[in-house]
Design a protein around this motif. Sequence first.
Motif, PDB file in Angstrom:
ATOM      1  N   GLY A  54       0.827  -1.217   0.000  1.00  9.80           N
ATOM      2  CA  GLY A  54       0.000   0.000   0.000  1.00  9.80           C
ATOM      3  C   GLY A  54       0.855   1.258   0.000  1.00  9.80           C
ATOM      4  O   GLY A  54       0.420   2.300   0.485  1.00  9.80           O
ATOM      5  N   TYR A  70      -5.278   1.406  -0.760  1.00  7.85           N
ATOM      6  CA  TYR A  70      -5.775   1.142   0.608  1.00  7.85           C
ATOM      7  C   TYR A  70      -4.658   0.503   1.409  1.00  7.85           C
ATOM      8  O   TYR A  70      -3.811  -0.222   0.875  1.00  7.85           O
ATOM      9  CB  TYR A  70      -6.961   0.172   0.581  1.00  7.85           C
ATOM     10  N   ARG A  71      -4.678   0.740   2.708  1.00 10.49           N
ATOM     11  CA  ARG A  71      -3.777   0.015   3.613  1.00 10.49           C
ATOM     12  C   ARG A  71      -4.627  -0.675   4.680  1.00 10.49           C
ATOM     13  O   ARG A  71      -5.576  -0.084   5.197  1.00 10.49           O
ATOM     14  CB  ARG A  71      -2.786   0.969   4.269  1.00 10.49           C
ATOM     15  N   TYR A  72      -4.253  -1.909   4.972  1.00 12.87           N
ATOM     16  CA  TYR A  72      -4.987  -2.649   6.010  1.00 12.87           C
ATOM     17  C   TYR A  72      -4.700  -2.066   7.382  1.00 12.87           C
ATOM     18  O   TYR A  72      -3.569  -1.647   7.662  1.00 12.87           O
ATOM     19  CB  TYR A  72      -4.598  -4.138   6.002  1.00 12.87           C
ATOM     20  N   ASP A  73      -5.722  -2.072   8.175  1.00 16.16           N
ATOM     21  CA  ASP A  73      -5.583  -1.567   9.536  1.00 16.16           C
ATOM     22  C   ASP A  73      -5.590  -2.772  10.466  1.00 16.16           C
ATOM     23  O   ASP A  73      -6.606  -3.165  11.020  1.00 16.16           O
ATOM     24  CB  ASP A  73      -6.762  -0.624   9.837  1.00 16.16           C
TER      25      ASP A  73
ATOM     26  N   THR B   6     -10.416  -7.936   6.670  1.00 13.88           N
ATOM     27  CA  THR B   6      -9.548  -7.031   7.429  1.00 13.88           C
ATOM     28  C   THR B   6      -9.927  -5.598   7.090  1.00 13.88           C
ATOM     29  O   THR B   6     -10.043  -5.263   5.912  1.00 13.88           O
ATOM     30  CB  THR B   6      -8.067  -7.257   7.055  1.00 13.88           C
ATOM     31  N   PRO B   7     -10.155  -4.756   8.097  1.00  9.55           N
ATOM     32  CA  PRO B   7     -10.490  -3.373   7.768  1.00  9.55           C
ATOM     33  C   PRO B   7      -9.329  -2.689   7.039  1.00  9.55           C
ATOM     34  O   PRO B   7      -8.171  -2.978   7.333  1.00  9.55           O
ATOM     35  CB  PRO B   7     -10.749  -2.717   9.124  1.00  9.55           C
ATOM     36  N   ALA B   8      -9.683  -1.843   6.096  1.00  5.91           N
ATOM     37  CA  ALA B   8      -8.649  -1.140   5.338  1.00  5.91           C
ATOM     38  C   ALA B   8      -9.004   0.326   5.296  1.00  5.91           C
ATOM     39  O   ALA B   8     -10.172   0.698   5.308  1.00  5.91           O
ATOM     40  CB  ALA B   8      -8.560  -1.702   3.926  1.00  5.91           C
ATOM     41  N   LYS B   9      -7.968   1.157   5.274  1.00  6.83           N
ATOM     42  CA  LYS B   9      -8.256   2.586   5.141  1.00  6.83           C
ATOM     43  C   LYS B   9      -7.742   3.090   3.794  1.00  6.83           C
ATOM     44  O   LYS B   9      -6.710   2.625   3.296  1.00  6.83           O
ATOM     45  CB  LYS B   9      -7.667   3.380   6.303  1.00  6.83           C
ATOM     46  N   LEU B  10      -8.517   3.993   3.267  1.00  2.00           N
ATOM     47  CA  LEU B  10      -8.159   4.594   1.977  1.00  2.00           C
ATOM     48  C   LEU B  10      -6.945   5.479   2.187  1.00  2.00           C
ATOM     49  O   LEU B  10      -6.954   6.355   3.046  1.00  2.00           O
ATOM     50  CB  LEU B  10      -9.349   5.431   1.504  1.00  2.00           C
ATOM     51  N   VAL B  11      -5.876   5.248   1.422  1.00  2.00           N
ATOM     52  CA  VAL B  11      -4.729   6.157   1.564  1.00  2.00           C
ATOM     53  C   VAL B  11      -4.528   7.053   0.346  1.00  2.00           C
ATOM     54  O   VAL B  11      -3.888   8.082   0.414  1.00  2.00           O
ATOM     55  CB  VAL B  11      -3.411   5.414   1.882  1.00  2.00           C
ATOM     56  N   TYR B  12      -5.085   6.644  -0.791  1.00  2.00           N
ATOM     57  CA  TYR B  12      -4.995   7.546  -1.935  1.00  2.00           C
ATOM     58  C   TYR B  12      -6.138   7.279  -2.894  1.00  2.00           C
ATOM     59  O   TYR B  12      -6.422   6.134  -3.229  1.00  2.00           O
ATOM     60  CB  TYR B  12      -3.666   7.392  -2.706  1.00  2.00           C
TER      61      TYR B  12
END
Lengths: 79, 259, 371
Positions: A54, A70-73, B6-12
């Motif tokens: 990511g 996206y990056r996994y949290d 797995t939760p993921a957050k938008l980074v771009y």
Amino acid sequence: MPAKGYIEVNELFCKACEICVTDCPFDVLALDMERLTPKGYHPAYMVNPDACTGCGICATVCPDAAITVYRYDRKKAEA
Amino acid sequence: MVLTDTPAKLVYERPEALGTTVTHYCPGCTHGVAHRLVAEVLEEMSEVGNTIGVASVGCSVFAYNYFDFDFVEAAHGRAPAMATGIKRVLPDKTVFTYQGDGDLASIGMGEIVGAASRGELITVVFINNANYGMTGGQMAPTTLPGQKTTSSPTGRDVKRQGYPIQTAELLSTLEGSAYIVRRSLHNSREIRRAKKAIRTAFEVQKKGLGFALVELLSTCPTNWHLTPVEARDWIEERMMPVFPLGDYKISSAVADLKV
Amino acid sequence: MAKELIKGNTAVAEAALRAGLEAYFGYPITPQTELLEHLSARMPELGRPFVQAESELGAINMVYGAACTGKRVMTSSSSPGVSLMMEGLSYIAGTEIPAVLVDVVRGGPGLGNIAPAQGDYNQIVHGGGHGDYHMIVLAPASVQEAVDMTGLAFDLAEKYRYIVTILLDGSIGQMMEPAELPPMQPLKTDVPDWAVRGTNGGEKRVLTSINLDPPAQEVMNLRLMKRWQEIEQNEVRYKEYFLDDAEYVVVGFGTAGRIALSAVRAAREKGIKVGLLRPITVAPFPKDILEELTGKVKAFLVVEMNSGMMLEDVRLVVRGRKPVEFFGRMGGVVPFPDEILTEINQLVEGLLTTEGHPRDRWLARLEKTIG
């Protein structure tokens, strides 16, 4: 080593220039020779998704703003 | 495999200010990167709704289709004059031109020098790809010595066809220019530096510090007859020796600016 | 307000400012420069933008940009400078935005000289810039009329989203005569719907003259032409002098028309039934009155300070039904009333013909005088 993130390629915008494929430091991406975009290009896709961190380099170099990162949290997942 | 559990957050994601129109640019052409950086910067500055862009003539003639904010379209080379007119009557708006090398450094050299010398409070995004892209790859004022184009078929002969114009260096000599830098779009590191420069160039306008221009070395894979990836190497190997990256003018007020 | 003795260029500048001019962009060129100089002092006094551009190309494109915001803006120049502006004028016409240009015409072609002339008629009235477009062209004959036309120019430009050109010549620009200036108007506060201003969260506006799809371009061309027909219908302006019982009619605009009036008066004193038609709008051209006169009079004399440019517009209306003769001086030479009176006398005494071309006969006469 599980994936730390993933990307999505918007096939409306992708023009198969292959810059993301070349620049990905972890060889995650390739052009999908089995598929065509509406414009007739072979879109980029994650051929090796487990290696994705990511990092977003693909999105930075993409000339068509076709990539979402996206990056996994994991902390949240473990909590 | 995308992990769905797995939760993921938008980074771009693609900036909204870019709109949803697919560009007419060739695959790998870094005009698209420059567009995206402008859109990102204006979003980050919350200036999208306060901006008026001036498109020019060349490959970027349809730039106004790709940005989701107000735009006007200038005649070939005249974008800095048009931007001057807009900025003078609407001084609180953010006004920028987006120009190629034929437009800015050949037919429009008078207008860009005039705007820079007056210290017009506009931002100029200047794309240098060493040829006339839209008309099919003719020799531009930025074409390298020896470079083959459709109007210098045996390579630019400096004895007959002169030397490339180093725009950033030239404009940096003018007192009215506050911020003049050259960056490149050929790899992720340089693209990040280019974005920072574009941000600075817009901040210079917001703060009223003077004329700001970012020259961007940009690929033209189609007319260079190279793949998009090879074209990026060509920037590094061929263009950068003639057009060195760097900061050509940072006025003292700009030097104090925190971006 | 009281009349004051004022130079034409200065009067037009001040009248524009009082009509709510919000920004001026120009470049020095004789015999127009006082207009720019006046505004270089007055505009900053009022906190309004004034820019001396790097060239006429720069000036007209600054006008183009500022006009895209819906503000009242103008530029001014003289013939060679106006030639440089043709590109921008075509773009402004193609974008359908209002703008005002003042052309203080001088002798040409080329660098020519700085004396009064009317040789820009074709460039201004019949194009000059590329593509299908028209401009509304006002041709005042005195400083007062130039003042009065200035406010009108802005109103017409905005009403029709057209360029309005005030076609002066060096003598009206340079001459001082008494004129009454209009009172100061407040600046316009409304922003037209089409004007760019930043989206502020709303729909984006794009102003451009590009139409890559020919059928779409043609629709735009049709819209412009239909509006031109509307302008032809509503905005024709001219002045009539002694036309009621006239057997002969002199047609002349601007300074040439004004000098011709002296000749017409002198001829009247001699009992010649001659009148003057002085077009104020040379575009749209006053065709209807000319058509009406064609049915009534014996012959026409067209007088211009060029080689017979408006002459062709007159001939298009008269269409050989009545004799048309021409007298002109070129290159910055201003005709004397006596010369025009001689031409009127020749019209009355001479053999009238509808054969041949009046320009050929005039050139033969002129060659004898100046050759």
